[in-house]
Design a protein around this motif. Structure first.
Motif, PDB file in Angstrom:
ATOM      1  N   ARG A  77      10.081 -13.190   0.340  1.00 64.42           N
ATOM      2  CA  ARG A  77      10.431 -13.925   1.552  1.00 64.42           C
ATOM      3  C   ARG A  77      10.069 -15.400   1.394  1.00 64.42           C
ATOM      4  O   ARG A  77       9.127 -15.733   0.668  1.00 64.42           O
ATOM      5  CB  ARG A  77       9.633 -13.421   2.761  1.00 64.42           C
ATOM      6  CG  ARG A  77       9.846 -11.982   3.185  1.00 64.42           C
ATOM      7  CD  ARG A  77      11.114 -11.803   3.988  1.00 64.42           C
ATOM      8  NE  ARG A  77      11.241 -10.437   4.504  1.00 64.42           N
ATOM      9  CZ  ARG A  77      11.645  -9.383   3.793  1.00 64.42           C
ATOM     10  NH1 ARG A  77      11.954  -9.527   2.525  1.00 64.42           N
ATOM     11  NH2 ARG A  77      11.740  -8.186   4.348  1.00 64.42           N
ATOM     12  N   LYS A 117       6.541 -13.286  13.246  1.00 58.69           N
ATOM     13  CA  LYS A 117       7.670 -14.130  13.645  1.00 58.69           C
ATOM     14  C   LYS A 117       7.730 -15.292  12.663  1.00 58.69           C
ATOM     15  O   LYS A 117       6.696 -15.871  12.342  1.00 58.69           O
ATOM     16  CB  LYS A 117       7.460 -14.665  15.065  1.00 58.69           C
ATOM     17  CG  LYS A 117       7.713 -13.640  16.144  1.00 58.69           C
ATOM     18  CD  LYS A 117       7.637 -14.281  17.519  1.00 58.69           C
ATOM     19  CE  LYS A 117       8.024 -13.263  18.589  1.00 58.69           C
ATOM     20  NZ  LYS A 117       7.955 -13.849  19.936  1.00 58.69           N
ATOM     21  N   ASP A 120      13.452 -18.443   8.327  1.00 57.46           N
ATOM     22  CA  ASP A 120      13.717 -18.412   6.891  1.00 57.46           C
ATOM     23  C   ASP A 120      14.135 -19.812   6.419  1.00 57.46           C
ATOM     24  O   ASP A 120      14.087 -20.774   7.186  1.00 57.46           O
ATOM     25  CB  ASP A 120      14.772 -17.348   6.549  1.00 57.46           C
ATOM     26  CG  ASP A 120      16.107 -17.602   7.234  1.00 57.46           C
ATOM     27  OD1 ASP A 120      16.414 -18.774   7.571  1.00 57.46           O
ATOM     28  OD2 ASP A 120      16.852 -16.624   7.441  1.00 57.46           O
ATOM     29  N   ASP A 124      16.743 -19.800  10.393  1.00 54.47           N
ATOM     30  CA  ASP A 124      17.093 -18.687  11.276  1.00 54.47           C
ATOM     31  C   ASP A 124      15.814 -17.945  11.649  1.00 54.47           C
ATOM     32  O   ASP A 124      14.931 -17.750  10.796  1.00 54.47           O
ATOM     33  CB  ASP A 124      18.064 -17.722  10.564  1.00 54.47           C
ATOM     34  CG  ASP A 124      19.434 -18.355  10.361  1.00 54.47           C
ATOM     35  OD1 ASP A 124      19.824 -19.198  11.197  1.00 54.47           O
ATOM     36  OD2 ASP A 124      20.101 -18.034   9.351  1.00 54.47           O
ATOM     37  N   HIS A 126      13.346 -14.876  12.798  1.00 54.76           N
ATOM     38  CA  HIS A 126      13.195 -13.444  12.542  1.00 54.76           C
ATOM     39  C   HIS A 126      11.930 -12.920  13.206  1.00 54.76           C
ATOM     40  O   HIS A 126      10.962 -13.658  13.366  1.00 54.76           O
ATOM     41  CB  HIS A 126      13.057 -13.178  11.035  1.00 54.76           C
ATOM     42  CG  HIS A 126      14.228 -13.632  10.230  1.00 54.76           C
ATOM     43  ND1 HIS A 126      15.284 -12.805   9.909  1.00 54.76           N
ATOM     44  CD2 HIS A 126      14.520 -14.845   9.682  1.00 54.76           C
ATOM     45  CE1 HIS A 126      16.172 -13.491   9.194  1.00 54.76           C
ATOM     46  NE2 HIS A 126      15.733 -14.730   9.043  1.00 54.76           N
ATOM     47  N   GLU A 128       9.689  -9.359  12.421  1.00 53.19           N
ATOM     48  CA  GLU A 128       9.651  -8.189  11.548  1.00 53.19           C
ATOM     49  C   GLU A 128       8.320  -7.472  11.700  1.00 53.19           C
ATOM     50  O   GLU A 128       7.283  -8.125  11.850  1.00 53.19           O
ATOM     51  CB  GLU A 128       9.725  -8.663  10.079  1.00 53.19           C
ATOM     52  CG  GLU A 128      11.070  -8.500   9.393  1.00 53.19           C
ATOM     53  CD  GLU A 128      10.975  -8.834   7.908  1.00 53.19           C
ATOM     54  OE1 GLU A 128      10.830  -7.914   7.097  1.00 53.19           O
ATOM     55  OE2 GLU A 128      11.056 -10.041   7.564  1.00 53.19           O
TER      56      GLU A 128
END
Ligand code: ZN
Length: 192
Positions: A77, A117, A120, A124, A126, A128
């Motif tokens: 990531r 939180k 990217d 954007d 995300h 997870e």
């Protein structure tokens, strides 16, 4: 181009890193260079303060641990402005190490499940839920953004025992397989 990795004792490792937005200069280049630095070292994660940038940016690639933790294969990531909003489960122990502290490893307790939180590399958003080894890597790297190092989680007695090793790291006496940036030398005040 790989960056030198900042060694323990450098003040940037103790700063709270700043959030960034799309306009941050040369961001794509920085991300690519950080990935290269991490892979070359090699490591499973790298936070921007470790390359002397006090910004909220992390790169990670847990693949190195896939032999012992098959579930992390392919887990990589780029985390911009990450925020751990929840940590849950029973704490587990793992022998952590850090590219800024070569030659050191200590057992650290952390909770196994996190809700994260982040943005990217395209900014954007995300959210997870991540568990196990991948979560641990993120917790370790996220600590770097808060000026926290894994040795801060060990007992003060243990930290006393580490004192000489830490001194060696900060003065460049510890062996690392990669290029390091040492803390600026503290100038001695001359007595008048
Ligand atoms: Zn680290």
């Amino acid at each position: 181009m790989a960056y030198p990795i900042v060694a323990y004792g450098h003040p940037v490792l103790r700063k709270i890193a700043k959030s960034i937005d799309k306009d941050y200069p040369n961001l794509n280049e920085i991300i690519e260079n950080m990935k290269e630095t991490m892979h070359e070292a090699p490591g499973v994660g790298l936070a921007a303060p470790q390359v002397n940038l006090s910004i909220r940016l992390i790169v990670m690639d847990a693949g190195l641990y896939k032999t012992d933790y098959p579930e992390v294969e392919g887990f990589n990531r780029v985390l911009i402005n990450p925020r751990i909003v929840k940590e849950e489960g029973e704490e587990w122990e793992f022998n952590e190490a850090c590219l800024s502290l070569p030659g050191l490893a200590e057992y650290v307790m952390r909770k196994p499940i996190i809700t994260l939180k982040y943005q990217d590399e395209n900014f954007d958003k995300h959210e997870e839920v991540i568990d196990g080894m991948a979560a641990r890597i993120i917790q370790h790297e996220h600590d770097h953004l808060e000026g926290i190092l894994f040795i801060d989680h060990v007992s003060s007695l243990k930290k006393v025992l580490l004192k000489n090793k830490l001194y060696d790291i900060s003065t460049g006496e510890a062996n690392a397989a990669y290029k390091m940036a040492l803390p600026p030398i503290r100038k001695k005040k001359r007595l008048k």
